[in-house]
Design an enzyme around this catalytic site. Structure first.
Site, mmCIF file in Angstrom:
data_model
loop_
_atom_site.group_PDB
_atom_site.id
_atom_site.type_symbol
_atom_site.label_atom_id
_atom_site.label_comp_id
_atom_site.label_asym_id
_atom_site.label_seq_id
_atom_site.Cartn_x
_atom_site.Cartn_y
_atom_site.Cartn_z
ATOM 1 C CE LYS A 110 -1.868 1.622 4.024
ATOM 2 N NZ LYS A 110 -1.536 3.044 4.235
ATOM 3 C CG ASN A 111 2.389 2.681 3.561
ATOM 4 O OD1 ASN A 111 1.217 2.985 3.335
ATOM 5 N ND2 ASN A 111 2.867 2.521 4.787
ATOM 6 C CB CYS A 147 -4.624 11.294 11.278
ATOM 7 S SG CYS A 147 -4.114 9.616 11.316
ATOM 8 N NE ARG A 174 0.003 10.222 9.562
ATOM 9 C CZ ARG A 174 -0.309 9.078 8.948
ATOM 10 N NH1 ARG A 174 -1.445 8.509 9.149
ATOM 11 N NH2 ARG A 174 0.542 8.522 8.125
ATOM 12 C CG ASP A 213 6.417 20.637 9.774
ATOM 13 O OD1 ASP A 213 5.748 19.585 9.837
ATOM 14 O OD2 ASP A 213 7.486 20.788 10.399
ATOM 15 C CG ASP A 227 2.713 1.581 9.372
ATOM 16 O OD1 ASP A 227 2.309 2.422 10.184
ATOM 17 O OD2 ASP A 227 2.868 1.828 8.161
ATOM 18 N NE ARG A 236 -7.251 4.344 5.652
ATOM 19 C CZ ARG A 236 -6.303 4.651 6.546
ATOM 20 N NH1 ARG A 236 -6.595 4.775 7.796
ATOM 21 N NH2 ARG A 236 -5.063 4.848 6.171
HETATM 22 C C1 UD1 Z 1 4.131 6.874 6.187
HETATM 23 C C2 UD1 Z 1 3.242 5.669 6.019
HETATM 24 C C3 UD1 Z 1 2.680 5.241 7.372
HETATM 25 C C4 UD1 Z 1 3.825 5.007 8.363
HETATM 26 C C5 UD1 Z 1 4.744 6.223 8.429
HETATM 27 C C6 UD1 Z 1 5.980 5.997 9.277
HETATM 28 C C7 UD1 Z 1 2.334 6.000 3.803
HETATM 29 C C8 UD1 Z 1 1.147 6.303 2.960
HETATM 30 N N1 UD1 Z 1 2.140 6.028 5.138
HETATM 31 O O1 UD1 Z 1 3.318 7.929 6.691
HETATM 32 O O2 UD1 Z 1 1.947 4.031 7.185
HETATM 33 O O3 UD1 Z 1 3.294 4.786 9.644
HETATM 34 O O4 UD1 Z 1 5.201 6.563 7.091
HETATM 35 O O5 UD1 Z 1 6.699 4.920 8.819
HETATM 36 O O6 UD1 Z 1 3.400 5.718 3.302
HETATM 37 N N2 UD1 Z 1 6.094 14.716 10.416
HETATM 38 C C9 UD1 Z 1 6.239 16.051 10.688
HETATM 39 N N3 UD1 Z 1 6.154 16.924 9.648
HETATM 40 C C10 UD1 Z 1 5.935 16.530 8.364
HETATM 41 C C11 UD1 Z 1 5.803 15.146 8.105
HETATM 42 C C12 UD1 Z 1 5.876 14.271 9.164
HETATM 43 O O7 UD1 Z 1 6.432 16.449 11.829
HETATM 44 O O8 UD1 Z 1 5.874 17.379 7.461
HETATM 45 C C13 UD1 Z 1 6.173 13.735 11.546
HETATM 46 C C14 UD1 Z 1 4.836 12.995 11.733
HETATM 47 O O9 UD1 Z 1 3.944 13.730 12.522
HETATM 48 C C15 UD1 Z 1 5.286 11.719 12.401
HETATM 49 C C16 UD1 Z 1 6.659 11.469 11.780
HETATM 50 O O10 UD1 Z 1 7.073 12.719 11.222
HETATM 51 O O11 UD1 Z 1 5.413 11.928 13.774
HETATM 52 C C17 UD1 Z 1 6.668 10.403 10.723
HETATM 53 O O12 UD1 Z 1 5.807 10.752 9.676
HETATM 54 P P1 UD1 Z 1 6.078 10.349 8.169
HETATM 55 O O13 UD1 Z 1 7.344 9.570 8.066
HETATM 56 O O14 UD1 Z 1 5.938 11.571 7.335
HETATM 57 O O15 UD1 Z 1 4.859 9.383 7.886
HETATM 58 P P2 UD1 Z 1 3.862 9.424 6.672
HETATM 59 O O16 UD1 Z 1 4.597 9.658 5.399
HETATM 60 O O17 UD1 Z 1 2.688 10.282 6.984
#
Ligand code: UD1
Length: 421
Positions: free
Chosen positions: A24-25, A119, A124, A127, A307, A399
């Site tokens: 999925k990811n 969420c 999430r 920034d 995950d 999902r």
């Molecule tokens: C992706 C995966 C999700 C997995 C996660 C961590 C997909 C569709 N989803 O989510 O299943 O649990 O990686 O392996 O691939 N953060 C910030 N600012 C940002 C972006 C992220 O502070 O702009 C923080 C988030 O709040 C979180 C951490 O970084 O605490 C990790 O998030 P991120 O690696 O971005 O996860 P996703 O890409 O949303």
């Protein structure tokens, strides 16, 4: 509206072989990245699940032609891309909708994506995505619940991520492939899904090196050509079946997988005294009916995946001894704990840690899936518990899992899916 639930009769050891679907990811960012091609891309090994359906709806909404020649392939042709906005009705259904931002901006110079909002597992924020795209020259505003990005041209830049965010790395990589000049993403995420996206982009003619390390170098090109690509398998789906087999004391082979990507999990399962046989594209686990508790701390890859945290928490509830699970990625990812406690588990959550005192067994109860992986944890608990477990709100599970109940039934599980109208 129809309400769907799973009813599971537990304590039946899972036995047999299960074929793992596409990731999925990996599929979500790759579907979004098809926007970058000058023509129709064909993607194979696409899992059948709701998040993928919604991403396909988003691409259709933007004017792409999306066709599904068979159950596991999708063809996306963005030639008649006609819109630049993803409305809240679609973006709100999927966190991954924001992955369209980088490709759409790079392709059209203009993208507006409604913010999906909070969420259940955490705030999430986006920034890091925004900072990265701004460094490439985009003008980004937050207006009326949407992030609007504009750039006549994107220019290569050096971007250091404060945290190795998976989504931010993907969005920035997709925008930088069509930027003028060279870009570097430092402290980039190194997850297997990043490597898969980079491989897909390279198969379209992108020039990317270093994906899978903490520095990704991207040399911008003028255009990308259509391609055919097979998505990697889903390491989290595979891990979920391994945990389920262990929880029921069964013997299951997960096949069509890349075992290296599962090492953070298989190392823990081995530490729990479970017997694992690793082949080229398969792993077999043999439950001993009495796994040993371990401590787990979630971290970015190659650390233990967040995950898989909920599913392993479910397994620890019936392991010997006390285990401590520490969640460092998301701030609110223990919603499965009170539900598991309803089944007789002993989990105490304090801040980012959960202390799990293993019990000899759980008992079936009515419980509720609160998010995707929390739902999977309840399925594992239900499979191991005495009596019947009824899991409501399984739309969360659907999902992200491709026909989970069907696959479990082939392994001998007694699970039925009920739709109340
Ligand atoms: C992706 C995966 C999700 C997995 C996660 C961590 C997909 C569709 N989803 O989510 O299943 O649990 O990686 O392996 O691939 N953060 C910030 N600012 C940002 C972006 C992220 O502070 O702009 C923080 C988030 O709040 C979180 C951490 O970084 O605490 C990790 O998030 P991120 O690696 O971005 O996860 P996703 O890409 O949303």
């Amino acid at each position: 509206m129809s309400v769907k639930k799973f009813v599971i009769r537990g304590q039946k050891p899972l036995e047999g072989t299960v074929t793992i679907s596409g990731s999925k990811n990996a599929a979500l960012p790759i579907l979004a990245a098809t926007l970058l091609a000058d023509g129709c891309c064909t993607l194979r090994n696409i899992p059948q699940l709701t998040d993928i359906m919604v991403m396909c709806e988003i691409l259709s909404e933007l004017g792409c032609s999306v066709t599904k020649p068979d159950g596991s392939s999708v063809m996306v042709d963005p030639t008649h891309l006609s819109r630049n906005a993803v409305p809240y009705q679609l973006a709100g259904r999927l966190r991954g909708s924001f992955l369209v931002m980088g490709p759409l901006l790079a392709k059209t110079g203009n993208a507006s994506i409604a913010l999906p909002g909070g969420c259940p597992i955490g705030t999430r924020p986006i920034d890091l995505h925004v900072k990265g795209l701004a460094a490439l020259g985009a003008d980004i505003r937050n207006t009326q619940g949407s992030v609007i990005a504009r750039a006549d041209r994107l220019y290569g830049a050096k971007i250091y991520l404060d945290f190795p965010s998976v989504g931010a790395t993907e969005n920035i990589m997709c925008a930088a492939v069509l930027a003028e000049g060279e870009s570097f993403i430092e402290n980039a995420a190194v997850e297997p899904e990043i490597v898969d996206l980079a491989n897909f982009l390279c198969s379209m003619g992108a020039k990317i090196t270093g994906a899978g390390t903490d520095t990704i170098k991207i040399k911008g090109v003028n255009c990308l050509v259509p391609t055919q690509y097979t998505i990697i398998s889903d390491r989290i789906e595979a891990g979920t079946f391994l945990a389920a087999a262990a929880a029921t004391g069964g013997c299951v082979t997960v096949k069509n997988i890349l075992p290296d990507y599962l090492k953070p999990l298989t190392a823990k399962l081995t530490e729990m005294d479970l017997s694992l046989t690793v082949d080229e594209e398969a792993i077999t686990i043999k439950g001993n009916g009495d796994p040993r508790s371990v401590d787990i701390k979630t971290l970015p890859f190659p650390g233990f995946p967040t995950d898989m945290q909920a599913q392993m928490t479910a397994l620890l509830t019936i392991s010997q001894g006390t285990g401590i699970v520490t969640e460092t990625i998301f701030e609110n990812r223990f919603m499965h704990a009170p539900e598991l406690n309803r089944m007789g588990a002993s989990i105490k959550v304090a801040g980012r840690s959960a202390v799990i005192e293993g019990k000899s067994s759980l008992s079936g109860a009515k419980v509720k899936a609160t998010d995707l992986r929390a739902g999977a944890a309840l399925v594992i608990a239900g499979l191991a518990a005495r009596g019947d477990t009824e899991i409501s709100d399984i739309y969360h599970i659907e999902r992200g899992y491709d026909r989970l109940d069907e696959k479990l039934r082939t392994l001998g599980a007694q699970i039925i899916r009920i739709t109340d109208n």
